[in-house]
Design a protein around this motif. Structure first.
Motif, PDB file in Angstrom:
ATOM      1  N   VAL A  40      -1.696  -1.734  -8.322  1.00 20.70           N
ATOM      2  CA  VAL A  40      -0.316  -1.617  -7.857  1.00 20.70           C
ATOM      3  C   VAL A  40       0.554  -2.529  -8.707  1.00 20.70           C
ATOM      4  N   THR A  41       1.844  -2.396  -8.566  1.00 19.70           N
ATOM      5  CA  THR A  41       2.751  -3.342  -9.210  1.00 19.70           C
ATOM      6  C   THR A  41       2.891  -4.576  -8.325  1.00 19.70           C
ATOM      7  N   LEU A  42       3.329  -5.672  -8.921  1.00 20.59           N
ATOM      8  CA  LEU A  42       3.565  -6.876  -8.125  1.00 20.59           C
ATOM      9  C   LEU A  42       4.690  -6.663  -7.121  1.00 20.59           C
ATOM     10  N   THR A  43       5.520  -5.660  -7.348  1.00 16.08           N
ATOM     11  CA  THR A  43       6.539  -5.315  -6.351  1.00 16.08           C
ATOM     12  C   THR A  43       5.877  -4.880  -5.057  1.00 16.08           C
ATOM     13  N   SER A  44       4.859  -4.025  -5.155  1.00 13.84           N
ATOM     14  CA  SER A  44       4.123  -3.595  -3.963  1.00 13.84           C
ATOM     15  C   SER A  44       3.343  -4.752  -3.349  1.00 13.84           C
ATOM     16  N   LEU A  45       2.674  -5.531  -4.187  1.00 13.22           N
ATOM     17  CA  LEU A  45       1.901  -6.673  -3.688  1.00 13.22           C
ATOM     18  C   LEU A  45       2.807  -7.673  -2.985  1.00 13.22           C
ATOM     19  N   LEU A  58      11.533   3.084  -6.328  1.00 15.82           N
ATOM     20  CA  LEU A  58      10.864   3.802  -5.247  1.00 15.82           C
ATOM     21  C   LEU A  58      10.027   2.840  -4.401  1.00 15.82           C
ATOM     22  N   GLU A  59       9.282   1.970  -5.058  1.00 16.46           N
ATOM     23  CA  GLU A  59       8.442   1.020  -4.339  1.00 16.46           C
ATOM     24  C   GLU A  59       9.288   0.005  -3.566  1.00 16.46           C
ATOM     25  N   ARG A  60      10.397  -0.428  -4.170  1.00 13.99           N
ATOM     26  CA  ARG A  60      11.277  -1.365  -3.465  1.00 13.99           C
ATOM     27  C   ARG A  60      11.870  -0.714  -2.222  1.00 13.99           C
ATOM     28  N   MET A  61      12.273   0.540  -2.367  1.00 11.71           N
ATOM     29  CA  MET A  61      12.842   1.254  -1.225  1.00 11.71           C
ATOM     30  C   MET A  61      11.799   1.419  -0.124  1.00 11.71           C
ATOM     31  N   TYR A  62      10.580   1.786  -0.507  1.00  7.72           N
ATOM     32  CA  TYR A  62       9.545   2.017   0.504  1.00  7.72           C
ATOM     33  C   TYR A  62       9.147   0.714   1.196  1.00  7.72           C
ATOM     34  N   ILE A  77      11.057  12.582   3.605  1.00 12.30           N
ATOM     35  CA  ILE A  77      11.262  11.847   2.349  1.00 12.30           C
ATOM     36  C   ILE A  77      10.345  10.627   2.296  1.00 12.30           C
ATOM     37  N   LEU A  78      10.243   9.882   3.404  1.00 11.21           N
ATOM     38  CA  LEU A  78       9.385   8.699   3.432  1.00 11.21           C
ATOM     39  C   LEU A  78       7.924   9.062   3.174  1.00 11.21           C
ATOM     40  N   ILE A  79       7.452  10.119   3.820  1.00 12.00           N
ATOM     41  CA  ILE A  79       6.063  10.541   3.616  1.00 12.00           C
ATOM     42  C   ILE A  79       5.864  10.998   2.175  1.00 12.00           C
ATOM     43  N   GLY A  80       6.858  11.697   1.618  1.00  6.97           N
ATOM     44  CA  GLY A  80       6.775  12.128   0.222  1.00  6.97           C
ATOM     45  C   GLY A  80       6.728  10.946  -0.741  1.00  6.97           C
ATOM     46  N   VAL A  81       7.499   9.906  -0.452  1.00  4.10           N
ATOM     47  CA  VAL A  81       7.490   8.698  -1.294  1.00  4.10           C
ATOM     48  C   VAL A  81       6.119   8.025  -1.240  1.00  4.10           C
ATOM     49  N   ARG A  82       5.550   7.923  -0.040  1.00 11.50           N
ATOM     50  CA  ARG A  82       4.219   7.313   0.090  1.00 11.50           C
ATOM     51  C   ARG A  82       3.183   8.146  -0.676  1.00 11.50           C
ATOM     52  N   TRP A  83       3.302   9.455  -0.597  1.00  8.36           N
ATOM     53  CA  TRP A  83       2.401  10.350  -1.331  1.00  8.36           C
ATOM     54  C   TRP A  83       2.507  10.081  -2.830  1.00  8.36           C
ATOM     55  N   SER A  84       3.742   9.919  -3.323  1.00 12.41           N
ATOM     56  CA  SER A  84       3.966   9.677  -4.746  1.00 12.41           C
ATOM     57  C   SER A  84       3.373   8.339  -5.180  1.00 12.41           C
ATOM     58  N   GLY A  86       0.414  -0.943   9.146  1.00 11.85           N
ATOM     59  CA  GLY A  86      -0.267  -0.350   7.999  1.00 11.85           C
ATOM     60  C   GLY A  86       0.640   0.262   6.964  1.00 11.85           C
ATOM     61  N   ALA A  87       1.951   0.054   7.088  1.00 12.38           N
ATOM     62  CA  ALA A  87       2.883   0.720   6.167  1.00 12.38           C
ATOM     63  C   ALA A  87       2.645   0.317   4.716  1.00 12.38           C
ATOM     64  N   LEU A  88       2.323  -0.952   4.488  1.00 12.63           N
ATOM     65  CA  LEU A  88       2.179  -1.444   3.122  1.00 12.63           C
ATOM     66  C   LEU A  88       0.724  -1.512   2.678  1.00 12.63           C
ATOM     67  N   SER A  89      -0.178  -1.022   3.521  1.00 17.42           N
ATOM     68  CA  SER A  89      -1.593  -0.975   3.161  1.00 17.42           C
ATOM     69  C   SER A  89      -1.884   0.413   2.589  1.00 17.42           C
ATOM     70  N   MET A  90      -1.998   0.472   1.266  1.00 12.53           N
ATOM     71  CA  MET A  90      -2.118   1.776   0.603  1.00 12.53           C
ATOM     72  C   MET A  90      -3.274   1.767  -0.385  1.00 12.53           C
ATOM     73  N   GLY A  91      -4.471   1.458   0.111  1.00 13.38           N
ATOM     74  CA  GLY A  91      -5.646   1.437  -0.734  1.00 13.38           C
ATOM     75  C   GLY A  91      -6.064   2.834  -1.155  1.00 13.38           C
ATOM     76  N   PRO A  92      -6.950   2.919  -2.139  1.00 13.58           N
ATOM     77  CA  PRO A  92      -7.414   4.237  -2.588  1.00 13.58           C
ATOM     78  C   PRO A  92      -8.286   4.899  -1.543  1.00 13.58           C
ATOM     79  N   LEU A  93      -8.414   6.214  -1.638  1.00 11.85           N
ATOM     80  CA  LEU A  93      -9.257   6.952  -0.712  1.00 11.85           C
ATOM     81  C   LEU A  93     -10.719   6.575  -0.898  1.00 11.85           C
ATOM     82  N   MET A  94     -11.433   6.429   0.214  1.00  8.44           N
ATOM     83  CA  MET A  94     -12.873   6.318   0.118  1.00  8.44           C
ATOM     84  C   MET A  94     -13.407   7.611  -0.479  1.00  8.44           C
TER      85      MET A  94
END
Length: 741
Positions: A281-286, A466-470, A530-537, A592-600
């Motif tokens: 992730v970017t440090l923005t997300s972290l 996008l990450e800042r907005m989310y 839109i929010l779900i689409g941003v998280r998907w992206s 869990g909004a900011l917890s976006m780990g990869p899929l198992m």
């Protein structure tokens, strides 16, 4: 003999059959508690349970024949499919076999495997040997994306190499192979072996029939669903509601005397990559996750962006340690820290520790204040560099990410070694001397190093925005509050308008209210989409993989239904929007909004999305049924009560069908992933219990009590408890393979 006896007891058989079904359902519920306490899941298929299911199946056959169900093909196919599912389960139980085989690369081929329980050695009609094992990683990480076992099957004169991976089993002559575990040295692996051709074929054929029957049912004339729909259309509907807009503006006075770090430096710092929760992730997300942890859910503080706050703690610690932004939940700890409000600074924590008021070496103290101490220790982890996994190093086929304090490879280039060890210190010195150009230059060197090692492209400005907005809006708490308020307003005004005297006055202007209602429902649905689409992206996968995402998806479904109903059924729209607000509130509170780990690896299947969509759509409709039933029990207007009851009947069958579809799609997914379509996992058990409970209400011709409106509405409210147990109770108390969801 059993069928003959049941045939001659037809008069009392209708009630006896459903009593037996209720007993079987209750037995599964009790057994789920016993298994969670340590008992064997073999209890589910014990002799008493098998006998009970056999009697239920036999009585169902007699009922279908005596009621001449073949005259209604859709219902006949549905009941035949359910009977075949029972038969398939019985065949699997009595004729299926399973075991394990351990293979080492380089060993001679073997035809032996260990049967279930390690009680006997069994023989394949062929030989099998290990060839290789591979772990496939997500790009630029050491996070596994897939596991692949390559083995060879020698059958007479034919030899074939097989590749076994997650969500892809291998079958040979009826024997199905599934990867179970890998040896610690990677030179061997253990495979589960299952053989159940007949049971699986019967069960999957039954799933196909079930789907066919469900589709045919909606085209069947004079069905219970069509009758309920006609009843709902005949009953006069109430009017719609008002649009309520909430605005919140809170201005905090700044107490921190922190220096102002230029925006270009903060943006460069935020665009660096880091490994977080197994995902690059970017440090923005972290930083958003970091700040959210400190504040207890908010990804900003007093107008400061997350990347600015994290950079402030790193490079201007003397000022930011005084910032009162860390949430303290426990009143006793607030007293120990000597603070009056719910927020403390890191300096308050340090003083309490240094003065001996807070002994963090005492396990009883850290246990009592675990959640609050974790927030303070998050700052410590940042300052020691533990959070900053920003230095990638190539390691075989994987990429390992290191912190400034990590032990670096001995063969690392000297210039890179110095950059990893000293770059953050150099940036800190540049910031303290206000040499912003030098700080930006050093951040650029780290970014160049990251791209050179990983091959990742620079982060675009659009993605950063996008990450800042989310990070600010992703938890959708604001939307949850708006949905609850608007939904309640819809319900209140719609009920109010059932009074003919008020309706004739048109005090709110019906035309304006119609437009306002549709606008409110559509706007909230659009914003959540839109929010779900941003998280998907951001995550790169459909967000349906954890509790937060599935609850938010449930909110999306309910808001979507609210928008559709707002064109016609405004009371229903209000309940849908209110239910969506509840789902979004639960999602927001999960954190869990900011917890976006990869899929198992096992979740990387298209069937996952279909399975989750069907099940969550069913749960959303069951919630609607509970809300309409509860409202009908509380109001006195007879016409409105009948309309709500009719709505419950209309919702029931699509919800039940969606749940059944979700269960059998999940079974197909399980067969592909683990080679077995049913494993008595707690969530599987409770999903089946939920389906059986709601199936009682679709038989009012047999269970005449469901013709009573009051009883039906009470049932709709109480039955929803099974949904709550399935979704929440299993996660928190019973565990299992599905506890992530």
């Amino acid at each position: 003999m059993l069928s003959y006896v049941l045939w001659n007891l037809y008069d009392g058989l209708k009630m006896i059959s459903f009593i037996l079904l209720v007993l079987a359902t209750a037995a599964m519920a009790l057994l789920s508690l016993a298994v969670a306490s340590g008992a064997s899941d073999a209890l589910y298929s014990s002799v008493p349970m098998c006998v009970l299911w056999a009697i239920v199946g036999a009585s169902a056959i007699v009922l279908c024949v005596r009621r001449k169900l073949w005259k209604k093909p859709a219902l006949m196919i549905l009941h035949l499919a359910l009977l075949m599912i029972l038969i398939g389960a019985a065949v699997t139980h009595f004729s299926g076999s399973q075991g394990t085989v351990h293979l080492r690369i380089g060993d001679a081929p073997t035809s032996q495997f260990i049967g279930e329980g390690a009680q006997e050695s069994l023989t394949f009609p062929f030989k099998i040997s290990a060839v290789a094992y591979q772990t496939v990683y997500y790009p630029a990480t050491s996070t596994p994306r897939d596991f692949r076992s390559i083995f060879c099957i020698a059958d007479n004169d034919k030899t074939e190499e097989m590749v076994l991976s997650v969500n892809r089993t291998v079958e040979w002559k009826g024997y199905k192979f599934i990867l179970k575990s890998v040896d610690s040295d990677g030179d061997g692996f253990t495979l589960n072996v299952r053989r159940d051709v007949a049971g699986t074929w019967i069960s999957f054929s039954a799933y196909g029939l079930l789907l066919l029957g469900m589709i045919m049912y909606f085209f069947q004339p004079y069905s219970a669903f069509r009758n309920a729909l006609l009843t709902l259309r005949k009953i006069r509907r109430g009017s719609c509601a008002v649009l309520m807009i909430l605005s919140f503006m809170i201005i905090y006075p700044s107490e921190s005397k922190a220096m102002k770090i230029p925006e270009n430096v903060v943006e460069s710092f935020g665009s660096l990559y880091a490994l977080h929760d197994g995902r690059v992730v970017t440090l923005t997300s972290l930083s958003a996750d970091f700040v959210s942890t400190l504040t207890g859910g908010h990804a900003s503080w007093q107008g400061h962006e997350p990347a600015e706050i994290m950079a402030g703690f790193l490079f201007d610690f003397s000022a930011w340690k005084k910032a009162p932004m860390i949430k303290v939940k426990e009143a006793e700890l607030r007293q120990i820290l000597g603070i009056s409000g719910r927020k403390a600074s890191f300096q308050d924590y340090l003083k309490a520790v240094n003065d001996g008021r807070l002994d963090i070496s005492d396990p009883s103290v850290t246990g009592r204040f675990a959640e609050d101490i974790l927030r303070f220790e998050t700052v410590t982890r940042l300052m020691t560099g533990e959070l900053l996994t920003i230095y990638p190093v190539k390691e075989a086929s994987a990429t390992k990410w290191l912190t400034p304090a990590s032990d670096l490879p001995r063969d690392m280039d000297e210039g890179e070694w110095l950059m990893v060890k000293r770059s953050l210190g150099h940036i800190n010195h540049s910031v303290m001397t206000h040499d912003w150009n030098e700080a930006d230059k050093m951040i650029g060197l780290i970014a160049d190093y990251q791209r050179r090692v990983t091959g990742l492209d620079p982060v675009s400005e659009d993605m950063m925005n996008l990450e800042r907005m989310y990070s600010r809006l992703g938890d959708a708490l604001w939307l949850a509050v708006a949905s609850l308020v608007v939904g309640l307003s819809f319900i209140f005004v719609s009920i109010l308008y059932t009074d003919s005297k008020i309706r004739k006055k048109k005090i709110l202007g019906l035309h304006f209210v119609n437009i306002a209602a549709i606008t409110a429902a559509g706007l909230m649905f659009l914003l959540l989409t839109i929010l779900i689409g941003v998280r998907w992206s951001i995550t790169g996968h459909l967000p349906l993989a954890n509790g937060f995402e599935t609850m938010q998806f449930m909110g999306w479904l309910l808001l979507g239904m609210g928008f559709v109903f707002s064109f016609r059924e405004f009371l229903t729209a209000g309940m849908s929007i209110f239910g969506g607000g509840l789902a979004l509130a639960v999602a927001s509170m999960s954190g869990g909004a900011l917890s976006m780990g990869p899929l198992m690896p096992v979740l990387s299947s298209p069937l996952l999305s279909i399975h989750v969509v069907c099940v969550m759509a069913a749960y959303s409709l069951f919630l609607m049924m509970a809300l309409s039933g509860g409202t009908a029990l509380l109001i006195s207007d007879d016409m409105l009560r009948k309309r709500l009851t009719a709505l419950g009947h209309v919702i029931l069958i699509p919800a039940l069908f969606l749940l059944a579809a979700g269960i059998f799609i999940g079974a197909v997914w399980a067969e592909m992933s683990w080679g077995i379509y049913w494993s008595w996992d707690p969530k599987e058990v409770w999903a089946l219990i939920t389906m059986l409970v709601y199936s009682l209400a679709v038989h009012p011709s047999i269970l005449k009590i469901f013709r009573n409106d009051r009883f039906f509405n009470i049932f709709g409210v109480i039955a929803f408890l099974t949904v709550l147990i399935t979704f929440f109770g299993v996660n928190f108390f019973l565990g299992g393979m599905h506890s992530y969801a």
